[in-house]
Motif scaffolding. Structure first.
Motif, PDB file in Angstrom:
ATOM      1  N   VAL A  12       0.848  -1.280  -0.111  1.00 29.70           N
ATOM      2  CA  VAL A  12      -0.097   0.086  -0.010  1.00 29.70           C
ATOM      3  C   VAL A  12       0.820   1.231   0.144  1.00 29.70           C
ATOM      4  CG1 VAL A  12      -0.150   0.243   2.573  1.00 29.70           C
ATOM      5  CG2 VAL A  12      -2.134   1.246   1.159  1.00 29.70           C
ATOM      6  N   GLN A  13       0.326   2.484  -0.520  1.00 28.29           N
ATOM      7  CA  GLN A  13       1.023   3.583  -0.963  1.00 28.29           C
ATOM      8  C   GLN A  13       0.974   4.234   0.799  1.00 28.29           C
ATOM      9  OE1 GLN A  13      -0.168   6.064  -3.952  1.00 28.29           O
ATOM     10  NE2 GLN A  13       0.906   4.809  -5.365  1.00 28.29           N
ATOM     11  N   PRO A  14       1.981   5.101   0.947  1.00 29.48           N
ATOM     12  CA  PRO A  14       1.758   6.027   2.345  1.00 29.48           C
ATOM     13  C   PRO A  14       0.604   6.754   2.397  1.00 29.48           C
ATOM     14  CG  PRO A  14       4.066   6.059   1.383  1.00 29.48           C
ATOM     15  CD  PRO A  14       3.388   5.346   0.266  1.00 29.48           C
ATOM     16  N   GLY A  15      -0.123   6.683   3.596  1.00 26.51           N
ATOM     17  CA  GLY A  15      -1.436   7.461   3.753  1.00 26.51           C
ATOM     18  C   GLY A  15      -2.629   6.221   3.444  1.00 26.51           C
ATOM     19  N   GLY A  16      -2.284   5.171   3.118  1.00 22.54           N
ATOM     20  CA  GLY A  16      -3.375   4.125   2.555  1.00 22.54           C
ATOM     21  C   GLY A  16      -3.717   3.325   3.809  1.00 22.54           C
ATOM     22  N   TYR A  58      -3.447  -0.452  22.749  1.00 22.97           N
ATOM     23  CA  TYR A  58      -2.654   0.004  21.561  1.00 22.97           C
ATOM     24  C   TYR A  58      -1.143   0.274  21.891  1.00 22.97           C
ATOM     25  CZ  TYR A  58      -7.319   0.063  19.124  1.00 22.97           C
ATOM     26  OH  TYR A  58      -8.261  -0.396  18.894  1.00 22.97           O
ATOM     27  N   ALA A  59      -0.043  -0.070  20.949  1.00 27.52           N
ATOM     28  CA  ALA A  59       1.013   0.645  21.049  1.00 27.52           C
ATOM     29  C   ALA A  59       0.985   2.231  20.823  1.00 27.52           C
ATOM     30  CB  ALA A  59       2.205  -0.034  20.168  1.00 27.52           C
ATOM     31  N   GLY A  64      -4.707   6.164  17.244  1.00 24.30           N
ATOM     32  CA  GLY A  64      -5.186   7.017  16.361  1.00 24.30           C
ATOM     33  C   GLY A  64      -5.086   6.700  15.018  1.00 24.30           C
ATOM     34  N   ARG A  65      -4.424   5.685  14.575  1.00 26.74           N
ATOM     35  CA  ARG A  65      -4.337   5.182  13.231  1.00 26.74           C
ATOM     36  C   ARG A  65      -4.909   3.859  12.980  1.00 26.74           C
ATOM     37  NH1 ARG A  65       0.510   4.831  10.928  1.00 26.74           N
ATOM     38  NH2 ARG A  65       1.709   3.984  12.753  1.00 26.74           N
ATOM     39  N   ASN A  82      -5.304   2.710   9.132  1.00 32.05           N
ATOM     40  CA  ASN A  82      -5.269   3.778   8.348  1.00 32.05           C
ATOM     41  C   ASN A  82      -4.137   4.663   8.536  1.00 32.05           C
ATOM     42  OD1 ASN A  82      -7.897   3.030   7.773  1.00 32.05           O
ATOM     43  ND2 ASN A  82      -8.704   4.145   9.704  1.00 32.05           N
ATOM     44  N   ASN A  83      -3.853   5.443   7.518  1.00 33.63           N
ATOM     45  CA  ASN A  83      -2.808   6.268   7.354  1.00 33.63           C
ATOM     46  C   ASN A  83      -1.435   5.725   7.558  1.00 33.63           C
ATOM     47  OD1 ASN A  83      -1.441   8.962   7.194  1.00 33.63           O
ATOM     48  ND2 ASN A  83      -1.399   9.413   9.460  1.00 33.63           N
TER      49      ASN A  83
END
Length: 114
Positions: A12-16, A58-59, A64-65, A82-83
């Motif tokens: 996946v691309q960054p931000g995907g 979560y770590a 938040g992602r 996400n992100n």
């Protein structure tokens, strides 16, 4: 014995975004705790997120992602990512603990790159 079947990795691309799934089977009725760890090349395996009957942890580097959820009836957990960032690139391992021992999935590769 307990088996963990993972799916959902990829490029996946960054931000995907990607969603990983892990289904438990075998001699386990209702997993009390399940989660995900990851291991990047040359680094130690590290906790990503764990869900129990009462909480989800979560770590810091994914707060938040990433979101970890579970379907108890299917004995399955889902990691919504996400992100995504290049530093999230790693092999992601599903984990559960049952009757005094750890169980691991075979791992699924997540690569974040443009």
């Amino acid at each position: 014995q307990v088996q963990l079947a993972e799916s959902g990795g990829g490029l996946v691309q960054p931000g995907g975004s990607l969603r990983l799934s892990c289904a438990a089977s075998g001699s386990i009725f209702s997993p009390d705790r399940m989660g995900w760890f990851r291991q990047a090349p040359g680094k130690q395996r590290e906790l990503v997120a764990v869900i129990t009957s009462s909480s989800t942890n979560y770590a810091d580097f994914v707060k938040g992602r990433f979101t970890l959820s579970r379907d108890s009836a299917k004995k399955t957990v889902y990691l919504q990512m996400n992100n995504l960032k290049p530093e999230d690139t790693a092999v992601y391992f599903c984990w559960t603990w049952h009757t005094g021992r750890d169980y691991w999935g075979q791992g699924t590769q997540v690569t974040v790159s443009s």
